[in-house]
Design an enzyme around this catalytic site. Structure first.
Site, PDB file in Angstrom:
ATOM      1  CB  SER A 115      -0.940   0.018   1.206  1.00 47.06           C
ATOM      2  OG  SER A 115      -0.204   0.058   2.406  1.00 47.06           O
TER       3      SER A 115
ATOM      4  CG  HIS B 115      -0.921   3.378   5.521  1.00 48.53           C
ATOM      5  ND1 HIS B 115      -1.468   2.512   6.440  1.00 48.53           N
ATOM      6  CD2 HIS B 115      -0.849   2.682   4.357  1.00 48.53           C
ATOM      7  CE1 HIS B 115      -1.726   1.343   5.846  1.00 48.53           C
ATOM      8  NE2 HIS B 115      -1.359   1.418   4.593  1.00 48.53           N
TER       9      HIS B 115
ATOM     10  CG  ASP C  42      -1.311   3.540   9.977  1.00 49.77           C
ATOM     11  OD1 ASP C  42      -0.286   4.189   9.669  1.00 49.77           O
ATOM     12  OD2 ASP C  42      -2.042   2.995   9.129  1.00 49.77           O
TER      13      ASP C  42
END
Lengths: 218, 218, 218, 218, 218, 218, 218, 218
Positions: free
Chosen positions: B15, B194, B191
Site C-alpha cells: 500500500s 501509512h 498508524d
C-alpha cells in the site's frame, strides 16, 4: 450496584465517547448511543439490570479537549440534569502536541487542563448524585514513549482531582496496560487511540467495575 | 544520474507503493502513479530531468506481502519488461503478526520472506539494467518496540541480499529515524505505517539519493 | 535557508494554490495543505528540515483574481499573522479575458492588477519577516500566443514590484519554459493552466530555490 | 440534400463523436445520440427535414484511435448496415504522442494511421451509399505549434484518401480556423480538443454543408 | 442580422428556457446556458458570427408562470441590463389548469396572463434595443384538443401584444405544427411539453429566423 | 369471486405491470409487487378477502412487447405454474412506431402481435384455471389521434382472442375513457402512458370487476 | 473457561449472527465480526482473556434457514476447521410461515428442520472439540402468540438434540423472557426479531455463561 | 357519498399518514400524497368519482404525537381551509411509552391526549363541513398485550369525542382485527405499526366506508 432505579447517567468526552452517537442528544433507539464504550455500558446495564431502567445519555464530541467541554458544559451537561456524570477527556489535549507540534493553537497544556477540570468538577459535583472520572489513555505499552509519558501525567491530574473530591475513579490506562501485556497495541487500535470493539469493552468493563456492576447475577 | 534516457522504472510493493494508482497499469496522466512516493519520484524526475523521458510505472497493491508479489511477479514485473526495478515489501509480512496475531494464515515469517525475496531477485536481476531494494520500515522511534524490532530484522534480510548481489540499497528505516529525532511518529503517520506527504517525501528522497539524482542542477 | 525555526509561512493565491486544501484554514494533517505545490513545499521542508518546525498554511481559493484577494486580505492574510507570505495571483485575471471574452465583469485588466498588487504588498510588507512574489504563468511554449503574451505582461508587473521593494521573486514562467523545451505543454497540463504533479514540482522547486532550501543536506 | 428518405447515417469516431451516447447502440430518444455534434446534426436534420426520416446512429467511443476503430469495425460499422457513414478519427493517435510521450504503446504514427484508414475505407466504400471523411483537428490557432502541425499532417492524409476515392470531405481544422480568427482557443475548448457547444456546432455545420443541408428552406 | 456587436441577449421563461442552466446567472462556459434552445441559439450565434461577440444570458426557471416572472422581473431582467430581451412564458399558466384541475392556486387564467404580460412589456420596452415575444406552445397536432386550444388562446394574446408594440414575434406553435405534419408528437416530446433536442432546434431556428440570422454566410 | 383459496395469480406485461417490482420474482413483502395496479390488486384482495390467501406474482418487465413476452414465456409464466394468468401487453408494440418511427427494429406490427398472442394463449390456456386478457390502452380522449387509433386496433385483437377462447376480458381503454370524460389526460399520465396512482386504480378496479371482486362485503 | 488457548470458535446462523460481518470470512480487524452478539462475544473474550488468543469467526448469512446452512455447510463450516462451533438457526424457518404464509416455497417445517439439524450435528460433532446449540427465539412475551408458540417448538427440537448428544445448550428464548418481564418487546427489537445492542448482549451473555466465561476475573 | 364536488379533504396525522408525502404541502402530481392510505383514498376518489374533483391534501408528519399536532395546527390545518378534515393520531403517544420507557420526555399520557384532542376538535369543528376521527391502532391480535391495551384506551377516547360531537368515526383497530383473524400480524406490518400496502388498504377502505363511498357505481 451504585446507580439506582430510574437515574440518568450522562457520559461526556471526545471521539472515544462520541463514536457516531445521535445528534443533538445521544439517547434512545437505533444506535443513538453510538458504537463505543457508552453503547456497551448501556447494553450491559439494560440486559443485566432491566428492572432499573437506567437512562444512558451520550454527549461526546469527536476532537474535543477540556477547553471544548468547558464551552459547552452548560448546555450539554448542566441543562441535561444528569443524576450520574462520567467524564473522560484529555486525549486530544495531549495528542495535538504530538501530531501537529507546530500548531500550538490546538494544544491544551497540563496547567490549563488541570484548572479547567477542577473548575468543571467543582461546579458540577453538588448537582449530581454520582460522578465518575476516567483518565485519558494511550494504547502504547512503552511507558517511556514521549506521548504515553505525557498522557500518564494528565491521568495523574485526573486521579488527584478524583481523590481530593472523593469521586469514583477509573484508571483506563491501567486497564489497557493489563491487556497490552498479552497483545501488541496494533491489535487494539491502529492509531493507538481509537479502540476496536475489544478496546471499548476494556473501557466499559473498567467503568462498570467502578460502579459495582455484577455480570453474574442471575 | 544512474537512470538513463528512455528507460522504464517500475516500482512494486504494498500500500505504501500503491496509494490509489491506476489499474491495471499505474502509469500515465491523471494521477495514474498514485499519491505516494512513486508519484513524487516521477514528479521529481520529470521536472528536474525532463530531457531523459524516464517512464515511471507503479505496480504496488495494498495489503501485499512478499508471498503476494511472488504470485503476480510474472504478469506485474517480468511481462512489463522494466529497465529498472525497485522493490519495497515486508511491512504486511510483519504487521499481520502484530495486529491479528491469532490469524496465522496471514503471517509471513522471516524464513519464507528471505527465501522468496532471494528467489525473485535471483530470477530478475539478469533481465534488468538496475535493481533497487528498499527495506520495509516502521515509523516508531523506539528500537525495542516489538514490531519495530521485527521490522528491523526483515530490513537486515534486505540489506544482506542487496549486499550479496551488489544491488542499490535504500535503508528507509534509517531515513525515517533521522526525522524521528525531531518529530514524534504521529506527525508522520497516525498508524506508524501509512505516511503523510512528508513521510512519502522521505522515501522519495532516500530512493533518489541512491540513484544519483541531483536536485540542484540548473 | 532563509525561513527560520518556528516561523509561519502562508501561501495565498488561486486554484493552483488551493488544490482542495482544508477549509477554513489550510493547515494540519490529512492533506489539509491540498494536493499542489504548497503540499510539496510543506513535505520538502518537513522532511529535509524537520528540526525547524516551519508551519505551512494554504489560503488559496480557486477562481480568485487579485480583486478577490483584496476582498479577503484582512481575514485570510493579516489576521493569520504569518511570518512569511507568498503570493501567486493573476492567472484568472488574464484567463477570463480569453475564455469568456464577452463577459467583461470577470476581467481584471493590467492597471487594476498592478494597483491592487501594490496596495496589498505595500500594506503587508512591514508586518512580515519575508515576502515572496511568484509570477502567474501559462504553460504554453509560444511567446507569441495571445494569452501567453498577456500573462508575461502581468508577470512583468510582479517582477517590477518585487524589484522596487527588494522582495524575493520567483519567475514561474521561466521555470516552466525550461521544462517546455523538452516536453510539450499537454504533458504538464491539459488546459495549459492546472499542472500535473510534475508541474507542481516545478513550482515547488522554483519557490524553494528562492528561499535557500538545500535538498542535499545530510 | 444528398441524404435521402429513410437512410441510416452512422457516425464513428472518438470522444468528440461519443459525448455520452447510449450503449451499445447510440440511437433513439433520451439523448441516445450524446451531447456533441452528432446530436446537433440529428436535431438539425429532424427539425428541418422531418419528412425524410433520416436515422442517425452514433458509434463513437472515447479515447479511440484508428487502431481501435479497426478492431471494432465489423460489429460497429459493417454489422450496422449504414447507408451513409461518417468517419472522424486521429486526434488520440496524435495526442498520445504529445501528452504521454514516454509511453509509445499508445502512439499511432502516421504510417499506421494512413494504412489503416485506407484499409477500412477501401473495404467499406462499396457497401454504403455515401461516405464522409472528416479530418481530425486541434483547436490551436498557431500552425507552428508542434501538435497542431502533426494534426495537420494527419488531416492531409484524410484529404488525400477522400480525394482518391472521390468521397465527401470535411476539413474541420479549416472550419475551426475561421472561428479562431475571432476567438481565442480557450473559448472553444479548455484543452484545445473537447469543444464547447459552440465548437460542436462548428463541426455540425461543416458536416451539413458537405451533404447539402439547407437551413433556410421553409 | 439584427443583433449587433457586443450586445447582451437575455432569455427569460420557464423550464423550456431553463434546461439546467447555471445559477444564479446562466452565462459563461461549462454549459451555463443549459441544454435547451438558449444553448443552441448561443452556439449558433458564436459559431456563425464569432466576430459579433454576442453575450447570451439564460434566466429561465422551471415551473414559472407569468406571475412568477413578474415577481423576479426587477432582479432577473431589469438589473441585468440586457440589450435584447426574449420572453417565452405561459405553458405552466395553462398546464396547471389541465394536470391539477382541482388546485386553482396554481392556475393563471388568461386575463391575468394578458394584463401581466402587458405590464412587463410596457415597462421594459423603453430600456432595451430589441424585444422578442415567443408564444407558448403545446406539441399536439389536434387543434381541438382542450389544452392545445387553450394554449392557442394564450398565443393569440402574445401575438396581439407584439403587434401593438411592433415587437419581433415568434410563433413557436406554428413552427412545431409544421414538423407535426411529418412526425407524431411523441417523437418530439413524451409529455407534449418538454422537447427533445430536435424540438429545441425547432425553437432555436424559429427565434433566429426572427432576428435575421444567416446560416449560410461563409 | 372467481379466484379461489390458495390460488396463484400471475400478472405479465410491460412497465405498467412492472412498476419497480422485485427481481427475479415479484412477490412477497417490502413492495415486491411494485407500485402499480398489481400491487393495488394484491392489497385489495388481501384486505378484503384475507381468508383466501391468494398469492399474487408480478412478472412485468418495462419496455416489453409481445415479442419479448414470447422469449421469456417458458421461464416467467410456464415454470411459475400459475393458477390464474393475466396478460396486458401491446403498448410498446405500438408506441415505438410513433416515438421512434425511423427505427423499425423496435416496431411490432399488428400481424405479429396477433399471431404471437394467439400462440401464447393457445399453449397456456389448458394449463391454468383462469386467464384474463387486458387490452393495451392510450390515455388520450381523442379517438382520431393516430396512436390512439392504432392502440384501439390492438385492443380489438385482444377482444377477439378473448372472445374466441371464452376468456375473461378487461377493456382498459374503455375504463380510462370513462374517466377521461371528466379529467384531461395530463391528470392521469404526463406521457399518456404511465398512469398516476389514480390511473393504476382504474386498471385495478377494471381487473377486479372482471373476476367478481366485491368491495362491500363485510 | 471451556475454550482453550489458540482455539478457533466459529459461529454459524442467520441475520442475528451475520450483522454486516466481512465477506467471505468474518474475522479480523475493522469490524469483520459484524455488529451483533458475535462481535460482543469476541470483544468480551479478547478483553477478559487476552492471553488465550481465541480466534472468533462469523459465518452467519442473513435470511438463512437450516436448509441454507446445509447447502453451505461444507465450505462454511467443515472447510474452516473450527475447534468450537456454535449454531443458532430456525428464526427464518418459522418466520416465513407467518409473514408470507401464501408462499410455501420459503417455509421450512419442523420435520425438515429437525432432520437437517440432526444430520449436520451428527456429521460435525466428531470433528470439533466443542459444540454449542443455541435455540432460535422470538422477542414476544406472550407464550400463546402463534409465532412464539411455533418458535418454542423449534427450540424444543434444539434442546432435545443437544441433550441426546451431550452438547452445550443455550436457551436464548429463556434469556429474553427474563428481560421481557421488565421491558416491553419493542424496547429490544422493533420487529420482535432483530435485537438492539441490548438484545445482542442478552445473547452474548447467555452464550458466555454456557462456556464458563468469568467476567469478574482480575 | 358525503364529500361533495370541489371540496378540499385534508388528512393530518403521523407517519402512517405521512408516508413520504411532498413538502411543505402534500398535494398534486408525482406522488405528492405519499405512499400510504391517503394516496389510496385519493386514487379511489379520483378514479371512481372523477366528476367530483375532490382535492386531497396530506399533512401528516412522521413521529408526531397529538402534542406536535397542536403546535402546528394553525399553519397545517386552519390556514389550509379544508372543507373536510380527517385526524388519526396517538400511535406515537403510546409507542414511546413502550419502546423508550426510560425517556419520559417523549411520552404523551392519556390525560394530555384527551385534553388536546378535545381542544383541537372543539376549535375546528365550526370551520369545516365534515370531520372524521380515526382511532390509532396496533396491529397485534392479542387484546391483552400491554401496548395493544394502551392503544385501545386511546382509541376509546377518540370514540368518546366523536360521539359527543356527532362526528364521523373510523375504528381502525376493529378493521385490522377483522383481518388479523386470518393473517398473522407480521404479514401486515413487521413492527406491528407501519402497514404494508394491504394494511394501508384496510385503512383506506375503513375511511371510505365512513364517508359513503360506493366502489361498485358504474
Amino acid at each position: 450496584m451504585k446507580i439506582e432505579k430510574g437515574q440518568k447517567l450522562l457520559f461526556i468526552g471526545d471521539s472515544i465517547t462520541d463514536c457516531e452517537r445521535a445528534r443533538p442528544i445521544g439517547e434512545g433507539l437505533f444506535g443513538a448511543n453510538g458504537k463505543g464504550y457508552v453503547a456497551l455500558v448501556d447494553a450491559l446495564l439494560q440486559s443485566v439490570y432491566p428492572e432499573l431502567g437506567i437512562r444512558v445519555v451520550n454527549m461526546g464530541i469527536s476532537g474535543n479537549t477540556v477547553r471544548d467541554l468547558k464551552a459547552r458544559w452548560q448546555s450539554d451537561v448542566v441543562d441535561q440534569k444528569p443524576d450520574w456524570l462520567s467524564v473522560m477527556i484529555g486525549i486530544n489535549d495531549v495528542w495535538r502536541q504530538f501530531d501537529t507540534p507546530f500548531i500550538p493553537d490546538g494544544h491544551v497544556y497540563i496547567d490549563e487542563y488541570e484548572a479547567t477540570m477542577r473548575e468543571l468538577i467543582f461546579a458540577t459535583k453538588p448537582t449530581v448524585k454520582g460522578l465518575v472520572l476516567m483518565t485519558p489513555f494511550y494504547i502504547e505499552s512503552n511507558p517511556d514513549d514521549a506521548m504515553r509519558r505525557a498522557m500518564d501525567e494528565y491521568g495523574t491530574v485526573v486521579r488527584r482531582i478524583a481523590g481530593e473530591h472523593g469521586l469514583l475513579f477509573v484508571d483506563t490506562q491501567k486497564a489497557f496496560n493489563q491487556v497490552l501485556k498479552e497483545l501488541y497495541s496494533a491489535t487494539l487500535a491502529w492509531d493507538r487511540v481509537h479502540p476496536t470493539q475489544t478496546g471499548h469493552m476494556v473501557l466499559a468493563r473498567a467503568f462498570l467495575k467502578a460502579v459495582g456492576f455484577d455480570w453474574s447475577r442471575p
